[in-house]
Design a protein around this motif. Structure first.
Motif, short mmCIF file in Angstrom:
data_model
loop_
_atom_site.label_atom_id
_atom_site.label_comp_id
_atom_site.label_asym_id
_atom_site.label_seq_id
_atom_site.Cartn_x
_atom_site.Cartn_y
_atom_site.Cartn_z
N VAL A 142 0.80 -1.49 0.06
CA VAL A 142 -0.35 -0.46 0.08
C VAL A 142 0.62 0.91 -0.03
CG1 VAL A 142 -1.62 1.58 1.10
CG2 VAL A 142 -1.70 -0.89 1.11
N TYR A 143 0.41 2.37 -1.10
CA TYR A 143 1.32 3.91 -1.04
C TYR A 143 0.63 4.47 -0.22
CZ TYR A 143 5.21 2.00 -4.52
OH TYR A 143 5.49 1.38 -4.85
N PRO A 144 1.14 5.53 0.03
CA PRO A 144 0.98 6.25 1.12
C PRO A 144 -0.54 7.18 -0.46
CG PRO A 144 2.63 6.71 1.41
CD PRO A 144 2.89 5.30 0.65
N ASN A 145 -1.48 7.51 0.26
CA ASN A 145 -2.49 8.64 -0.49
C ASN A 145 -2.04 10.10 -0.72
OD1 ASN A 145 -4.15 9.13 -2.63
ND2 ASN A 145 -5.78 8.95 -1.94
N ALA A 177 -10.21 2.65 -8.85
CA ALA A 177 -11.07 1.66 -7.02
C ALA A 177 -9.87 1.14 -6.70
CB ALA A 177 -10.78 0.28 -8.54
N ASN A 178 -8.81 1.00 -6.67
CA ASN A 178 -7.47 0.68 -5.45
C ASN A 178 -7.45 2.18 -4.81
OD1 ASN A 178 -5.86 2.54 -7.08
ND2 ASN A 178 -4.23 1.22 -7.97
N VAL A 179 -7.74 2.60 -4.80
CA VAL A 179 -7.38 3.49 -3.48
C VAL A 179 -8.86 3.46 -2.38
CG1 VAL A 179 -7.11 6.19 -2.68
CG2 VAL A 179 -6.79 6.22 -5.40
N GLY A 197 -4.90 3.70 1.87
CA GLY A 197 -4.12 4.05 0.84
C GLY A 197 -4.01 3.88 -0.57
N VAL A 198 -2.93 3.39 -1.39
CA VAL A 198 -3.23 3.00 -3.08
C VAL A 198 -2.86 1.66 -2.51
CG1 VAL A 198 -2.58 3.40 -5.09
CG2 VAL A 198 -1.73 5.72 -3.19
N LEU A 199 -3.99 0.77 -3.03
CA LEU A 199 -3.39 -0.87 -3.19
C LEU A 199 -3.23 -1.07 -4.12
CD1 LEU A 199 -3.59 -2.98 -1.04
CD2 LEU A 199 -6.09 -2.68 -1.73
N VAL A 200 -1.76 -1.36 -4.56
CA VAL A 200 -1.03 -2.09 -6.11
C VAL A 200 -0.41 -3.12 -6.07
CG1 VAL A 200 -0.66 0.47 -5.70
CG2 VAL A 200 1.37 -1.26 -5.28
N VAL A 201 -0.18 -4.14 -4.37
CA VAL A 201 -0.46 -5.87 -4.42
C VAL A 201 -1.46 -5.94 -3.84
CG1 VAL A 201 1.12 -6.69 -4.67
CG2 VAL A 201 2.22 -4.88 -5.49
N GLY A 238 1.83 -8.14 -17.23
CA GLY A 238 -0.22 -7.97 -17.26
C GLY A 238 0.74 -6.03 -17.53
N PRO A 239 -1.00 -5.30 -17.79
CA PRO A 239 -0.94 -4.04 -18.49
C PRO A 239 -0.58 -3.63 -17.37
CG PRO A 239 -3.21 -4.65 -17.84
CD PRO A 239 -2.09 -6.07 -17.36
N SER A 240 0.17 -1.75 -18.41
CA SER A 240 0.62 -0.92 -17.00
C SER A 240 -0.67 -1.04 -15.26
CB SER A 240 0.79 0.42 -18.13
OG SER A 240 1.21 1.30 -17.09
N GLY A 241 1.09 -0.67 -14.43
CA GLY A 241 0.33 -0.47 -13.72
C GLY A 241 -0.73 -1.64 -12.67
N CYS A 242 -0.29 -2.55 -12.82
CA CYS A 242 -0.84 -3.27 -12.67
C CYS A 242 0.22 -4.68 -11.32
CB CYS A 242 -1.01 -4.62 -13.66
SG CYS A 242 0.76 -5.43 -13.84
N GLY A 243 1.22 -3.53 -11.30
CA GLY A 243 1.93 -3.49 -9.67
C GLY A 243 3.55 -4.31 -10.08
N LYS A 244 3.74 -5.01 -11.36
CA LYS A 244 4.87 -5.34 -11.77
C LYS A 244 6.03 -4.55 -11.27
CE LYS A 244 4.19 -5.17 -16.20
NZ LYS A 244 3.44 -4.54 -16.13
N SER A 245 6.58 -3.81 -11.60
CA SER A 245 7.39 -2.92 -10.90
C SER A 245 7.33 -2.85 -9.57
CB SER A 245 7.64 -1.71 -11.05
OG SER A 245 8.04 -1.89 -12.36
N THR A 246 6.54 -3.34 -9.04
CA THR A 246 6.35 -3.25 -7.25
C THR A 246 6.86 -3.35 -7.01
OG1 THR A 246 4.61 -1.03 -7.50
CG2 THR A 246 4.61 -2.42 -5.90
N THR A 247 6.53 -5.01 -7.06
CA THR A 247 6.31 -6.26 -6.34
C THR A 247 7.85 -6.67 -6.29
OG1 THR A 247 4.10 -7.71 -7.72
CG2 THR A 247 5.86 -8.46 -6.61
N ASP A 290 13.54 -5.49 -14.85
CA ASP A 290 12.53 -4.99 -15.11
C ASP A 290 12.57 -4.47 -16.64
OD1 ASP A 290 10.10 -3.75 -15.00
OD2 ASP A 290 10.44 -2.36 -13.54
N GLU A 291 11.69 -5.26 -17.35
CA GLU A 291 10.82 -4.91 -18.79
C GLU A 291 12.53 -4.24 -19.60
OE1 GLU A 291 8.06 -3.15 -20.02
OE2 GLU A 291 6.14 -3.13 -18.51
N PRO A 292 13.82 -5.28 -19.31
CA PRO A 292 14.80 -5.17 -20.14
C PRO A 292 14.98 -4.23 -21.58
CG PRO A 292 14.84 -7.49 -19.61
CD PRO A 292 13.44 -6.84 -19.23
#
Ligand SMILES: Nc1ncnc2c1ncn2[C@@H]1O[C@H](COP(=O)(O)OP(=O)(O)OP(=O)(O)O)[C@@H](O)[C@H]1O
Ligand SMILES: [Mg+2]
Length: 396
Positions: free
Chosen positions: A12-15, A33-35, A39-43, A60-69, A182-184
């Motif tokens: 969760v990122y702080p909003n 929907a993820n807020v 906070g911002v629920l990304v994974v 997955g599509p952009s913003g789905c939480g791949k890089s965060t993971t 990450d997307e090399p």
């Protein structure tokens, strides 16, 4: 070499947006929907056991939480809840430098003032390795990646593909337990991307490392991964081998995301009579395969409206068959060994991949005129049945 495991991992990122909006006195916009209040629920509730030396792809599509993971594994991002373990040790509070992990970024992130050699030697120098050992390791990695001849150049004198090789070289010289990427390849043009994809497959055979690779490209995921994790909105939608996710997608999202051209979806009726099922759409009737029938029975599936999925490769042109569907050709794209036939049928777009290699096939035709009427069909082995409301595969 390492096993990596996720147990109920959450991020969760702080909003901050909400506060700054309030400060500016902006009107309350509709919140994504993820807020949530947290906070911002990304994974959310991410669970995965990665085996030693496995090649896992997060897609997955952009913003789905791949890089965060990925960043949580590297230690570049706090883990809000749950546990990540590497070889059985919980690493939530272990500093990045002590995790024995290397990461390769989309942007290469090379030091511009250093030569290729110095870039690759850098992580070993930090570890205060003796010069001759550094030299041996850098040369070995350069050899593996085919960049020996560029060792004295600066990054700016290299192509994108060569730079990415150097970035990979810098990551592998220190023989990390886990290599994160990450997307090399996403900064490279299509041809180079294909070439580098093959290079990564070769690299993987040469080094003893667990790979965790992030991409939004389903082709990369399918070709590189031992297993693929398909993510959407911070949730793993399905985890499986390329075959499993292609042949038995868990839901409509996975079915549509994996496979090019995309799976066709139709509104259809699933009709159960006693213990057997048929699917009806537009006067066409097809019985699911025995295996599918058994799965549907096992889940007590009743007659209902469904979303039917059929891959373009599984549609066959069937002139003269008694039971078939009809379409009108909109576009016929010659792809080489196949034609992608875009049709209008049942009031929607339908794509069929028609093989052009087998001229002995009675349905063979490498040319279809725009406006031509074609008849097509598909078999009960090739259909996917999804719940109309939830999109989940009814066989699951
Ligand atoms: N520091 C942050 N604060 C708040 N939200 C963030 C922060 N970093 C990322 N996010 C949000 O988290 C979500 C996931 O981001 P992430 O970078 O993991 O996505 P991704 O799957 O890697 O996407 P892409 O394919 O575009 O790289 C996004 O909605 C993003 O806006
Ligand atoms: Mg990303």
């Amino acid at each position: 070499m390492a096993e990596v495991s996720f147990k109920h991992v959450k991020k969760v990122y702080p909003n901050n947006e909400k506060k700054s909006r309030k400060k500016r006195g902006d009107a309350e916009k509709s919140t994504p929907a993820n807020v949530t209040d947290e906070g911002v629920l990304v994974v959310r509730d991410f669970n995965l056991d990665i085996a030693d030396r496995e090649f896992i792809v997060l897609v997955g599509p952009s913003g789905c939480g791949k890089s965060t993971t990925l960043r949580m594994i590297a230690g570049l991002e706090d883990i809000t809840d749950g546990e990540i373990t590497i070889d059985g040790t919980v690493v939530n509070d272990v500093a990045p430098k002590d995790r024995d992990i290397a990461m390769v970024f989309q942007s290469y992130a090379l030091y511009p003032h250093m030569t290729v050699y110095e870039n690759m030697a850098f992580p070993l120098k930090l570890r205060k390795l003796p010069k001759d050992q550094i030299d041996a390791k850098v040369r070995e990695a350069a050899e593996t990646l085919g960049i020996t001849e560029y060792l004295d150049r600066k990054p700016k004198a290299l192509s994108g593909g060569q730079r990415q090789r150097v970035a990979i070289g810098r990551a592998i010289v220190r023989e990390p337990k886990v290599l994160l990427m990450d997307e090399p390849l996403s900064n490279l043009d299509a041809k180079l991307r294909n070439q580098m994809r093959a290079e990564i497959i070769k690299l993987r055979q040469k080094i003893d490392t667990t790979f965790i690779y992030v991409t939004h490209d389903q082709t990369e995921a399918m070709t590189l991964g031992d297993r693929i994790v398909i993510m959407k909105d911070g949730i793993a939608q399905q985890i499986g081998t390329p075959h499993q996710v292609f042949d038995n997608p868990a839901n409509i999202f996975v079915a549509g995301f994996i496979g090019v051209p995309q799976m066709n979806f139709f509104d259809a009726d699933l009709v159960r009579t006693g213990d057997s099922y048929v699917v009806r759409l537009g006067g066409f009737e097809v019985a699911p395969s025995e295996e599918k029938q058994a799965n549907l029975r096992a889940h007590g599936i009743k007659s209902q409206k469904i979303t039917l999925g059929v891959r373009p490769e599984h549609i066959t042109l069937a002139p003269g068959e008694t039971s078939c569907l009809e379409g009108t050709v909109d576009v016929s794209e010659m792809m080489g060994s196949s034609v992608h036939l875009h049709m209008t049928s049942l009031g929607q777009d339908v794509i069929a991949v028609v093989n052009t290699m087998d001229a002995t096939d009675p349905t063979f035709a490498d040319r279809h005129n725009v406006g031509e009427r074609v008849e097509y069909a598909f078999t009960g082995n090739a259909i996917h049945l999804f719940d109309k409301e939830t999109g989940t595969n009814l066989e699951f």
